[in-house]
Design a protein around this motif. Structure first.
Motif, short mmCIF file in Angstrom:
data_model
loop_
_atom_site.label_atom_id
_atom_site.label_comp_id
_atom_site.label_asym_id
_atom_site.label_seq_id
_atom_site.Cartn_x
_atom_site.Cartn_y
_atom_site.Cartn_z
N ARG A 42 17.61 29.78 -4.57
CA ARG A 42 16.85 29.31 -5.73
C ARG A 42 15.36 29.31 -5.42
O ARG A 42 14.53 29.67 -6.27
N ARG A 73 23.62 32.76 -14.06
CA ARG A 73 23.09 33.33 -15.31
C ARG A 73 21.88 34.22 -15.02
O ARG A 73 21.74 35.31 -15.59
N ALA A 74 21.02 33.76 -14.12
CA ALA A 74 19.78 34.49 -13.84
C ALA A 74 20.05 35.86 -13.20
O ALA A 74 19.24 36.77 -13.34
N HIS A 75 21.19 35.99 -12.52
CA HIS A 75 21.44 37.22 -11.77
C HIS A 75 22.69 37.95 -12.25
O HIS A 75 23.25 38.79 -11.53
#
Length: 274
Positions: free
Chosen positions: A190, A247-249
């Motif tokens: 993160r 979600r981001a990746h």
């Protein structure tokens, strides 16, 4: 006294002097470097000695095979291992000097290490303008690392639940360490997704320690209630980090797996309370 202010060991300079002299005398060696914290100007009394050496192409295999003989010119090894890694050997000398020696060949040496370095010897001027790029994992590799962290966390939680259900506290307590490492690595990704998830190694430099402070209570006694509470802390910490990272990746978050494991953990908790 701050760690950065502690005087660095004098034996490091002695070993470096021997290293340069040995490289100068060895016709197989064309260049030698110093890298790591000493080259960055960030070394302290606890830093190791990171040495790089480049041979001619023709001599590389011979030098690699006889590297112990070369290292004995620098000191008396009490530990000498390569951990099945290519082009590197880790050493500890009897005077306490700890370090690593990276080997490269004249036609291929930029992979040796990454970042700043100091030229200690350059017989053929091959290091003029040479850059050693830092080795960062590829994006796809990082995404796969993240996927494994997200899914495997629940698998190890399953082992924890089994151990607790059987009353095997040593096993259960050992599983806490696995779960903590998952959480630390999620925090590292993160903070900076482009670097490796290396567990505790230099974690204070990778993540603001206040972000890890919720995990402090998980270093608990081997007592059933404390162990169970530590696992609940890990689950909460994981649930704050893993879904947004997924979600981001572009990773499908295992909501069904989370539900199954959460139900099993709740059953374990209720059984203890009853």
């Amino acid at each position: 006294m701050d760690a950065q202010e502690i005087e660095q060991p004098q034996n490091h300079q002695v070993v470096m002097n021997r290293f340069v002299a040995a490289c100068q005398a060895d016709e197989r060696v064309v260049a030698a470097t110093l890298y790591g914290s000493k080259a960055r100007g960030a070394a302290d009394a606890y830093s190791d000695l990171d040495l790089g050496l480049i041979t001619t192409d023709e001599a590389y295999e011979d030098f690699n095979a006889s590297r112990e003989v070369f290292l004995r010119l620098l000191g008396e090894p009490v530990f000498l291992e390569d951990f099945d890694l290519p082009n590197i050997v880790f050493f500890i000398f009897s005077d306490g000097t700890e370090g690593e020696l990276l080997l490269g060949r004249e036609s291929q040496f930029n992979h040796n290490h990454g970042g700043p370095y100091r030229v200690l010897l350059d017989k053929k001027n091959i290091l003029a303008g040479a850059v050693f790029p830092r080795d960062h994992p590829a994006q796809a590799e990082q995404v796969e690392t993240l996927r494994r962290l997200i899914y495997w966390f629940w698998h190890d939680l399953s082992h924890f639940i089994t151990a607790m259900g059987r009353g095997q506290l040593w096993w259960a307590h050992g599983q806490l360490e696995e779960l903590r490492r998952y959480c630390v690595n999620l925090a590292r990704l993160r903070q900076n997704f482009s670097v490796g998830a290396d567990g505790y190694e230099k974690v204070e430099q990778a993540v603001p320690v206040e972000q890890l402070s919720p995990l402090q209570v998980t270093f608990c006694p081997m007592e059933q209630g404390a162990i169970l509470q530590a696992a609940l802390v890990f689950v909460h910490f994981y649930q704050e980090l893993a879904p947004p990272l997924a979600r981001a990746h572009g990773i499908a978050y295992p909501a069904g797996l989370e539900r199954v494991m959460s139900d099993r953990l709740e059953q374990l908790r209720n059984a203890r309370l009853n």
